[in-house]
Write an enzyme that holds these catalytic residues in place. Sequence first.
Site, PDB file in Angstrom:
ATOM      1  N   MET A  90       0.802  -1.215   0.000  1.00  0.00           N
ATOM      2  CA  MET A  90       0.000   0.000   0.000  1.00  0.00           C
ATOM      3  C   MET A  90       0.839   1.270   0.000  1.00  0.00           C
ATOM      4  O   MET A  90       0.517   2.242   0.696  1.00  0.00           O
ATOM      5  CB  MET A  90      -0.963  -0.016   1.188  1.00  0.00           C
ATOM      6  N   HIS A 109      -4.232  -5.390  -9.043  1.00  0.00           N
ATOM      7  CA  HIS A 109      -5.193  -4.365  -8.622  1.00  0.00           C
ATOM      8  C   HIS A 109      -6.595  -4.964  -8.637  1.00  0.00           C
ATOM      9  O   HIS A 109      -6.979  -5.632  -9.610  1.00  0.00           O
ATOM     10  CB  HIS A 109      -5.113  -3.156  -9.557  1.00  0.00           C
ATOM     11  N   ASP A 145      -1.599   2.892 -10.907  1.00  0.00           N
ATOM     12  CA  ASP A 145      -2.363   1.836 -11.586  1.00  0.00           C
ATOM     13  C   ASP A 145      -2.564   2.120 -13.073  1.00  0.00           C
ATOM     14  O   ASP A 145      -3.616   1.792 -13.640  1.00  0.00           O
ATOM     15  CB  ASP A 145      -3.724   1.618 -10.881  1.00  0.00           C
ATOM     16  N   ALA A 173     -10.344 -14.414  -7.568  1.00  0.00           N
ATOM     17  CA  ALA A 173      -9.846 -14.255  -8.942  1.00  0.00           C
ATOM     18  C   ALA A 173      -8.382 -13.808  -8.931  1.00  0.00           C
ATOM     19  O   ALA A 173      -7.570 -14.273  -9.742  1.00  0.00           O
ATOM     20  CB  ALA A 173     -10.717 -13.239  -9.690  1.00  0.00           C
ATOM     21  N   GLU A 174      -8.023 -12.936  -8.000  1.00  0.00           N
ATOM     22  CA  GLU A 174      -6.624 -12.494  -7.892  1.00  0.00           C
ATOM     23  C   GLU A 174      -5.697 -13.673  -7.657  1.00  0.00           C
ATOM     24  O   GLU A 174      -4.625 -13.780  -8.252  1.00  0.00           O
ATOM     25  CB  GLU A 174      -6.472 -11.498  -6.732  1.00  0.00           C
TER      26      GLU A 174
END
Length: 209
Positions: A90, A109, A145, A173-174
């Site tokens: 972060m 992301h 990003d 999903a990540e």
Amino acid sequence: MIVLGVLVSGSGTNLGAILDAIERGRLAARVAVVVSNKAGAGALERAARARVPSVVIDHKAHASREAFDQALVDTLRAHGVEWVVLAGFMRIVTPVLLSAFPMRVVNIHPALLPSFPGVDAQKQALDHGVRVTGCTVHLVDSGTDTGPIVAQRAVPVLDGDDVESLKLRVLEAEHALLPEVLQWIAEGRVTVDLGEGRPRVKLGKPALE
Ligand code: GRF
């Protein structure tokens, strides 16, 4: 086989997905070091369980973002890192890190970029009422990003979702996408086309078995 350095700030479930994929022989990589900017991060325990060295570098102990990034670079280099993975890290990174690992810093992301960059991506998606969101793995450039996209996975937003339920669905999903993309990188399939316009990732075909 690629040598990874994984930067974390939080629970480290994406780090866990990387380590699991390596253990199961699905990712030809070695995590040489995990670096956290937070002492209590759960990711540090996950690293310890896998016997991966970890280092805490507190950003607050450094006078500037650049000084902090230089400390990151020194540690990553000392461990022979070739590719850097931001897995729930972060902090905004500076050219100090990016020029040490040009187009070799990978971020995950929790939205389908270029929608919903920055923090609270899942809340942004809910607030906009989108029916589909997802996650994006991209190479990091100096924007937030904005770097070249390598891969994305879509996730439905369901009636009744709140930020927590959506976060969990996106995280699943990540955990699938990040190790998969890292394996493409290990196979040398991910290159960047710096031609005209914005840099774009070119995906090479898998080697024939
Ligand atoms: C993930 O949603 C990632 O996309 C975002 O921060 C979260 C980190 O989760 N950048 P974890 O620390 O990997 O569990």
